[in-house]
Motif scaffolding. Sequence first.
Motif, short mmCIF file in Angstrom:
data_model
loop_
_atom_site.label_atom_id
_atom_site.label_comp_id
_atom_site.label_asym_id
_atom_site.label_seq_id
_atom_site.Cartn_x
_atom_site.Cartn_y
_atom_site.Cartn_z
N ARG A 65 -5.43 -5.04 4.17
CA ARG A 65 -4.07 -4.74 4.63
C ARG A 65 -4.08 -3.56 5.60
O ARG A 65 -3.39 -3.58 6.63
N GLU A 66 -4.86 -2.54 5.30
CA GLU A 66 -4.95 -1.40 6.21
C GLU A 66 -5.60 -1.80 7.53
O GLU A 66 -5.24 -1.29 8.59
N THR A 117 -6.32 -3.91 -0.45
CA THR A 117 -5.85 -2.70 0.21
C THR A 117 -6.59 -2.49 1.52
O THR A 117 -5.98 -2.16 2.55
N THR A 165 6.30 -5.67 -5.06
CA THR A 165 4.97 -5.33 -5.55
C THR A 165 3.94 -6.23 -4.89
O THR A 165 4.06 -7.46 -4.92
N ASP A 209 -2.28 -5.91 -4.85
CA ASP A 209 -3.16 -4.82 -5.30
C ASP A 209 -2.42 -3.77 -6.11
O ASP A 209 -2.98 -2.73 -6.44
N THR A 265 0.31 -2.14 -5.12
CA THR A 265 1.10 -1.24 -4.29
C THR A 265 2.57 -1.60 -4.37
O THR A 265 2.94 -2.77 -4.25
N MET A 266 3.41 -0.58 -4.55
CA MET A 266 4.85 -0.78 -4.58
C MET A 266 5.43 -0.41 -3.21
O MET A 266 5.14 0.66 -2.66
N VAL A 267 6.24 -1.31 -2.66
CA VAL A 267 6.91 -1.06 -1.39
C VAL A 267 8.41 -1.25 -1.61
O VAL A 267 8.83 -2.18 -2.29
#
Length: 506
Positions: free
Chosen positions: A496-497, A493, A204, A207, A209-211
């Motif tokens: 990171r993008e 986010t 996790t 932000d 987001t789960m990866v």
Amino acid sequence: MKKSIRALLALAVVCVMTALGPAPSIAGPTPEEAARIAAVIRPTADFTRAEPFEALPGGAATSKKKTLDSNAFSQSSGNMSIERELDFKLGNALFRRLWVSSPASTKSADGLGPLFNARSCQRCHLKDGRGHAPAANWPDDSAVSMFLRLSIPPQSAAERADLDAHRLNVIPEPTYGGQLQDLAIQGHEAEGKMHIRYEEIPVTLADGTMVSLRKPTYSITHLGYGPLHPDVMVSPRVAPQMIGLGLLEAIEESDILAWADPEDADGDGISGRANRVWDKAAGAPVLGRFGLKAGEPNLLQQSTHAINGDIGLSAPLAPSPAGDCTPAQRRCIEAPDGNTAQHDGLEASAEMMRLITFYTRNLAVPPRRDLEDPAVLKGKQIFYEAGCIACHRPKYVTRRDSLGAEQSFQLIWPYSDLLLHDMGEGLADHRPEGRANGREWRTAPLWGIGLTETVNGHSQFLHDGRARNLLEAILWHGGEAEAAKNRVMTLTTEDREALLAFLRSL
């Protein structure tokens, strides 16, 4: 980019003549010249615009191909003369050649195996790009671009002495040799099959987001020649991309060693160690810079060991026509071979190896894309400020007296220090190679990484292809890269993008 590739190549020449100044003498740069070069390769602190000549990561040797399609990694050095293009094309033909078993009616392409991993160099390095782990329909996927390295701990004082003196990088498994050959010619049995089991591990980010990271476990089935040694060490390897290798070979050794800090004397948490490996032609240990653990000193030896171990061909620096077969595999040793007088009594002659090496030395790096995009510039700043450049060193100036004229005195941007780093337990293979221990890997060059899917149709990364995209590759970093990874995990986010946009631009 509004400027044409041809115009950018012309600018690269101007870079050598202006930013770098006159080329240093063959004897090496003077203190003044060294200072001028140091200023050019110093990491930037200005992220408002692209740096001069950043669009040409291979300097004047950057590919001139305008359309970056699936052939983007298969172009010759952009500064290559027409006369030398013939050698490149001949080397390409040998790189793609499908070898057949002996005896055969064609004496120019027999000698395959008897045990092997692929019938050609191109079968592993498809389109000169990156291999992949077996697809979800394993074992239907032959995994031809991935194999398992094998070795055991030293069993005697003599073997330990050979390792300590760098005469050997590893002690091969006594029955199966240095790697598992999963294919065999007719009448022979393959050594075995690689089996992979994946476990999904959720991560996790800050932000929310789960990866999911896939953790592989490797085993060998269908063993064809009896049990493995009880202390066997196994390391999975995916074939890496081939671009820019000649430029890496042309980096001055002292420029690589300058970043080594094995005891972390500066306390930044980044060590960096040089591997020392045996140069067969020189008969001495030298700096290792090729292979996933920097286990090879130069492209000729790297290419020779690949053609001998992967395809089973004899060559000047590896004269066994049985390739990686061991004395325990007697039928393999005694099988007919393709050694002929026309090839110097070998299956791959010195001239053939020269052409293959010339080809691999001159596979050009594609030009950068989207350099002035605000997100790319922001991502570049994040990459630098997160500490990624402590290992992924952005740029160098190559030697003036390089083996290839195309590689000489170029400003290049590989994003690697070519040193060994502890990458943590998550990526450890627990298999030493030369000075590299079981947790260390050579910093992978990043140029061209954003074109992997364009060229090879997948986005698998790291030494065994476990990462299914660039974010997963980052999240697998540990050890010396743990702090940098943690900074990435805390990004917004948007940031990171932006970081990923920068990586895709390389």
